[in-house]
Design a protein around this motif. Structure first.
Motif, PDB file in Angstrom:
ATOM      1  N   SER A 178       0.812  -1.220   0.000  1.00  0.00           N
ATOM      2  CA  SER A 178       0.000   0.000   0.000  1.00  0.00           C
ATOM      3  C   SER A 178       0.841   1.265   0.000  1.00  0.00           C
ATOM      4  O   SER A 178       0.299   2.366  -0.059  1.00  0.00           O
ATOM      5  N   ASN A 179       2.161   1.120   0.095  1.00  0.00           N
ATOM      6  CA  ASN A 179       3.050   2.278   0.077  1.00  0.00           C
ATOM      7  C   ASN A 179       3.808   2.333  -1.244  1.00  0.00           C
ATOM      8  O   ASN A 179       4.926   1.833  -1.340  1.00  0.00           O
ATOM      9  N   PRO A 180       3.233   2.906  -2.296  1.00  0.00           N
ATOM     10  CA  PRO A 180       3.910   2.925  -3.598  1.00  0.00           C
ATOM     11  C   PRO A 180       5.153   3.801  -3.532  1.00  0.00           C
ATOM     12  O   PRO A 180       5.167   4.829  -2.852  1.00  0.00           O
ATOM     13  N   PRO A 181       6.235   3.412  -4.205  1.00  0.00           N
ATOM     14  CA  PRO A 181       7.471   4.202  -4.156  1.00  0.00           C
ATOM     15  C   PRO A 181       7.303   5.542  -4.857  1.00  0.00           C
ATOM     16  O   PRO A 181       6.583   5.656  -5.854  1.00  0.00           O
ATOM     17  N   ILE A 194       6.869  -4.189   7.323  1.00  0.00           N
ATOM     18  CA  ILE A 194       5.665  -3.419   6.985  1.00  0.00           C
ATOM     19  C   ILE A 194       5.955  -2.315   5.962  1.00  0.00           C
ATOM     20  O   ILE A 194       5.070  -1.513   5.642  1.00  0.00           O
ATOM     21  N   GLY A 195       7.183  -2.256   5.465  1.00  0.00           N
ATOM     22  CA  GLY A 195       7.517  -1.318   4.403  1.00  0.00           C
ATOM     23  C   GLY A 195       7.869   0.072   4.872  1.00  0.00           C
ATOM     24  O   GLY A 195       7.956   1.000   4.065  1.00  0.00           O
ATOM     25  N   GLU A 196       8.106   0.250   6.165  1.00  0.00           N
ATOM     26  CA  GLU A 196       8.348   1.582   6.706  1.00  0.00           C
ATOM     27  C   GLU A 196       9.732   2.116   6.357  1.00  0.00           C
ATOM     28  O   GLU A 196       9.921   3.326   6.218  1.00  0.00           O
ATOM     29  N   LEU A 197      10.712   1.235   6.197  1.00  0.00           N
ATOM     30  CA  LEU A 197      12.085   1.690   5.983  1.00  0.00           C
ATOM     31  C   LEU A 197      12.391   2.019   4.532  1.00  0.00           C
ATOM     32  O   LEU A 197      13.317   2.781   4.243  1.00  0.00           O
ATOM     33  N   HIS A 201      16.564  -6.515  20.820  1.00  0.00           N
ATOM     34  CA  HIS A 201      15.479  -5.529  20.768  1.00  0.00           C
ATOM     35  C   HIS A 201      15.589  -4.588  19.568  1.00  0.00           C
ATOM     36  O   HIS A 201      14.583  -4.288  18.928  1.00  0.00           O
ATOM     37  N   CYS A 202      16.798  -4.138  19.253  1.00  0.00           N
ATOM     38  CA  CYS A 202      16.945  -3.249  18.092  1.00  0.00           C
ATOM     39  C   CYS A 202      16.700  -4.000  16.785  1.00  0.00           C
ATOM     40  O   CYS A 202      16.078  -3.466  15.865  1.00  0.00           O
ATOM     41  N   LEU A 203      17.186  -5.215  16.706  1.00  0.00           N
ATOM     42  CA  LEU A 203      16.970  -6.023  15.505  1.00  0.00           C
ATOM     43  C   LEU A 203      15.482  -6.304  15.305  1.00  0.00           C
ATOM     44  O   LEU A 203      14.968  -6.199  14.182  1.00  0.00           O
ATOM     45  N   VAL A 204      14.774  -6.673  16.377  1.00  0.00           N
ATOM     46  CA  VAL A 204      13.335  -6.946  16.273  1.00  0.00           C
ATOM     47  C   VAL A 204      12.603  -5.734  15.731  1.00  0.00           C
ATOM     48  O   VAL A 204      11.737  -5.840  14.849  1.00  0.00           O
ATOM     49  N   ASP A 205      12.939  -4.551  16.235  1.00  0.00           N
ATOM     50  CA  ASP A 205      12.270  -3.330  15.799  1.00  0.00           C
ATOM     51  C   ASP A 205      12.551  -3.052  14.322  1.00  0.00           C
ATOM     52  O   ASP A 205      11.643  -2.711  13.555  1.00  0.00           O
ATOM     53  N   LEU A 206      13.799  -3.215  13.905  1.00  0.00           N
ATOM     54  CA  LEU A 206      14.146  -2.991  12.507  1.00  0.00           C
ATOM     55  C   LEU A 206      13.450  -3.996  11.596  1.00  0.00           C
ATOM     56  O   LEU A 206      12.961  -3.644  10.516  1.00  0.00           O
ATOM     57  N   MET A 207      13.393  -5.273  12.023  1.00  0.00           N
ATOM     58  CA  MET A 207      12.741  -6.295  11.214  1.00  0.00           C
ATOM     59  C   MET A 207      11.257  -5.976  11.037  1.00  0.00           C
ATOM     60  O   MET A 207      10.697  -6.141   9.943  1.00  0.00           O
ATOM     61  N   HIS A 208      10.615  -5.524  12.110  1.00  0.00           N
ATOM     62  CA  HIS A 208       9.194  -5.179  12.007  1.00  0.00           C
ATOM     63  C   HIS A 208       8.984  -4.010  11.044  1.00  0.00           C
ATOM     64  O   HIS A 208       8.109  -4.071  10.160  1.00  0.00           O
ATOM     65  N   ARG A 209       9.778  -2.959  11.179  1.00  0.00           N
ATOM     66  CA  ARG A 209       9.621  -1.792  10.310  1.00  0.00           C
ATOM     67  C   ARG A 209       9.938  -2.147   8.860  1.00  0.00           C
ATOM     68  O   ARG A 209       9.304  -1.622   7.937  1.00  0.00           O
ATOM     69  N   TYR A 210      10.887  -3.038   8.673  1.00  0.00           N
ATOM     70  CA  TYR A 210      11.219  -3.500   7.320  1.00  0.00           C
ATOM     71  C   TYR A 210      10.049  -4.290   6.724  1.00  0.00           C
ATOM     72  O   TYR A 210       9.656  -4.070   5.576  1.00  0.00           O
TER      73      TYR A 210
END
Length: 290
Positions: A4-7, A116-119, A105-114
């Protein structure tokens, strides 16, 4: 990845130059000549350093200068004005590697954001000096490479890491609580492209066991700092910091728990800003554009 996040189809120019009259006009005129529709523009003058720093992003729809000819067309202007500049195109997704040890904890957060397309990046690999993060990484469909590091094997381990990074065409490296000091040769291969998270509010309580020393000092605020890695340990250009209040009722474990929450948020902000080409580093400091 979130469909849903087109580039965006845009280009971003980062500029660092001696402050002088006519810089903004020269840049705007160049873009106007090629029918650029400017989406965002931000600038900063550092009077003490006599530097001009700018970020300008424009829509590539209708821009009549092919990107592969941009350097040849813009370089004469940049040379006259003594500009250092970088061009980033949104169609080219940055490729990010993550280094990790045993804190997740930092890896988990980055994996989640990755996920869902946030990064807005690709993560072709994660490298760990312990096996413990393999399950988490592979669950997210990313290759995990276990490369142990010791004093005797450090040089060979870094050579293996660099070979993997080169093969994967990695643009930026994130140290998600990677508990190893990188060699000068490794840092030199990715200048201002290695992002670290430090579990304290630098420059206070740098190095090992910061929460123990902060607790012993009776601090009322703790923090986290994300910065680019340089050869000076924990002294690279700072990208983002955050603090939270603590009290005499908090023990070391409480401080560490609150610190972990800060670390993952601060690191993700710094990573996102870097990936969005919002950070300019100069003279061991940064400007983070809106």
């Amino acid at each position: 990845m979130n469909p849903s996040n087109p580039p965006r189809h845009s280009a971003t120019l980062l500029i660092n130059a001696p402050d002088q009259k006519g810089l903004v006009a020269a840049i705007a005129q160049f873009l106007l000549q090629h029918n650029a529709n400017i989406l965002h523009a931000d600038q900063h003058q550092d009077a003490e350093e006599n530097r001009f720093l700018m970020r300008v992003e424009w829509d590539l729809a209708g821009f009549d200068l092919p990107i592969n000819r941009f350097q040849a067309a813009f370089s004469p202007i940049a040379e006259v004005r003594q500009m250092q500049w970088q061009l980033h195109v949104s169609d080219k997704r940055p490729r990010m590697a993550v280094f990790v040890s045993q804190y997740e904890h930092c890896l988990v957060d980055l994996m989640h954001r990755y996920r869902i397309g946030e990064l807005g990046c690709d993560i072709p690999l994660v490298i760990g000096n312990h096996e413990s993060m393999r399950h988490l990484v592979e669950y997210n469909g990313i290759p995990f490479y276990h490369i142990p590091v010791s004093a005797d094997t450090k040089a060979q381990a870094e050579a293996t890491q660099l070979a993997l990074l080169q093969e994967a065409a990695v643009d930026v490296i994130v140290l998600a609580r990677y508990m190893q000091v990188l060699s000068p040769a490794f840092v030199a291969a990715y200048p201002n492209r290695i992002i670290n998270i430090h579990h304290s509010f630098l420059p206070a309580f740098d190095g090992a066991r910061p929460y123990h020393r902060a607790h012993a000092r009776g601090v009322k605020l703790i923090g986290a700092t994300s910065h680019y890695v340089t050869n000076d340990l924990d002294e690279g250009p700072i990208i983002e910091q955050e603090v939270t209040r603590v009290s005499h009722r908090d023990n070391v474990a409480d401080l560490a728990e609150k610190g972990r929450d800060l670390e993952k948020v601060v690191l993700s902000r710094a990573v996102k800003w870097h990936l969005q080409s919002r950070v300019l580093s100069y003279n061991n400091r940064t400007v983070v554009f809106d």
